[in-house]
Every structure is written in C-alpha cells, then in structure tokens.
Design a protein around this motif. Structure first.
Motif, short mmCIF file in Angstrom:
data_model
loop_
_atom_site.label_atom_id
_atom_site.label_comp_id
_atom_site.label_asym_id
_atom_site.label_seq_id
_atom_site.Cartn_x
_atom_site.Cartn_y
_atom_site.Cartn_z
N GLU A 74 7.57 -11.71 -2.39
CA GLU A 74 8.73 -10.96 -2.90
C GLU A 74 8.38 -10.18 -4.17
O GLU A 74 9.11 -9.26 -4.55
CB GLU A 74 9.90 -11.92 -3.19
N ASP A 75 7.31 -10.56 -4.84
CA ASP A 75 6.89 -9.87 -6.07
C ASP A 75 6.11 -8.59 -5.77
O ASP A 75 5.66 -7.91 -6.69
CB ASP A 75 6.02 -10.80 -6.93
N PHE A 76 5.93 -8.29 -4.49
CA PHE A 76 5.14 -7.14 -4.08
C PHE A 76 6.01 -6.17 -3.28
O PHE A 76 6.93 -6.57 -2.59
CB PHE A 76 3.97 -7.58 -3.20
N ILE A 77 5.67 -4.90 -3.37
CA ILE A 77 6.38 -3.85 -2.62
C ILE A 77 5.38 -3.26 -1.62
O ILE A 77 4.23 -2.97 -1.98
CB ILE A 77 6.86 -2.73 -3.58
N ILE A 78 5.84 -3.09 -0.39
CA ILE A 78 5.03 -2.37 0.61
C ILE A 78 5.75 -1.05 0.85
O ILE A 78 6.93 -1.03 1.18
CB ILE A 78 4.90 -3.18 1.92
N ARG A 79 5.02 0.03 0.66
CA ARG A 79 5.62 1.37 0.81
C ARG A 79 4.58 2.34 1.37
O ARG A 79 3.39 2.04 1.37
CB ARG A 79 6.14 1.86 -0.54
N GLU A 80 5.07 3.51 1.79
CA GLU A 80 4.14 4.53 2.29
C GLU A 80 3.33 5.10 1.13
O GLU A 80 3.80 5.18 -0.01
CB GLU A 80 4.91 5.66 2.99
N VAL A 135 0.29 -1.70 -0.94
CA VAL A 135 0.93 -2.89 -1.50
C VAL A 135 0.88 -2.70 -3.01
O VAL A 135 -0.18 -2.45 -3.58
CB VAL A 135 0.18 -4.18 -1.09
N GLU A 136 2.04 -2.81 -3.62
CA GLU A 136 2.16 -2.57 -5.06
C GLU A 136 2.68 -3.82 -5.75
O GLU A 136 3.54 -4.52 -5.23
CB GLU A 136 3.14 -1.41 -5.25
#
Length: 163
Positions: free
Chosen positions: A4-10, A61-62
């Motif tokens: 949940e501490d990570f963002i997956i985006r384009e 992954v950010e």
C-alpha cells in the motif's frame, strides 16, 4: 512497509532516467552480464518512448515520489504470432517481497488481454531465482527454447503463459 506504500502507474517521460538506473543497478546486483541483457539496450534509456507504440505499455512502481521498479509488455520481437513479451521487470530491494511483482504481472497481463494477445513470453537468467519462482507462481511455464529474437542472448531461461 506494505504494498500500500507503493504506487503503480503508467510511465511518464520524466521517469526515463530513474528507470534506467533501476534496471542497471538490479542487473549488476544480480551479477548478470552487461552484454546480451537489458543493461546495454538503447531502449533502457528511453523506456517512455519505447512503449509509445500500439499494443505496448510500461508501468512504474513508485515509493515516496521515487521510481523503484517497473515492468511492461510489448509485441515479442521477431516473432510471427500473437504473443507479447513481459519486459524489463526490475525492482530495487525496497520494493521486493511485498507482493508488488504479482500485482505488476497481473496488471501487465490484464493489459495484454485487452490488447488481444494470446500468450505472454519472458526471458530471464537462471540465477534470478526469486524472479523465476514469481513467474512460475503466476502461471508461466518453462520452455526448452527461446521464441522470437530479443537479442538478449545471455538470458537463457524462457517462459510462456497463455492469456
């Protein structure tokens, strides 16, 4: 720390530099050769541009505004068939062991299905044991020979999954 501490985006154009560092850092950490791998690919420095084509996408992954991993899919090079390749999947240590690999593979395979691909192929190295285990857990099966020609002649583990 959880997934949940990570963002997956384009991917975005500004991600290129950080992603190239991630890819090369992981390759060196794993003791992989620089030749015949993504380390020397021109595309590694231009991942945003590389995936701006039909039936291709790359996700990053950010974590706290820093790129710590990514993976993408695109048509398998030099292959006559409706098969995509899971490409350039690398995670820095901070992003490992949190279920992000499965999340990213699932996201890539969902897109592959939307794009109409029948199969997803990948290549990796035998000593990337955690990666091989992850791919098997996600339904990829080992192949005896490579498919297409990715020019990654140092990668001698080939896997395929029906979508």
């Amino acid at each position: 720390m959880t997934s949940e501490d990570f963002i997956i985006r384009e991917i975005q154009p500004a991600d290129n530099k950080e992603l190239a560092v991630v890819v090369r850092t992981v390759i060196l950490e794993m003791g992989a050769p620089k030749v015949g791998t993504a380390y020397e690919d021109k595309a590694t420095d231009q991942l945003f541009e590389t995936y701006q084509k039909e039936k291709a996408i790359y996700f990053v992954v950010e974590h706290k505004n820093k790129v710590v991993g990514g993976a993408g899919i695109a048509q398998l090079d030099n292959f006559e068939g409706n098969t995509c390749e899971l490409q350039k999947m690398y995670f820095l240590p901070i992003a490992r062991g949190k279920g992000l690999g499965t999340k990213l593979i699932t996201k890539c395979l969902q897109k592959a299905k939307e794009f109409g691909y029948d199969n997803c192929y990948l290549e990796t190295l035998p000593y990337m044991k955690a990666a091989v285990k992850l791919y098997k857990k996600n339904g990829f099966v080992s192949l005896e020979n490579p498919m297409g020609n990715t020019c990654h002649y140092s990668c001698d583990v080939w896997m395929l999954k029906k979508i």
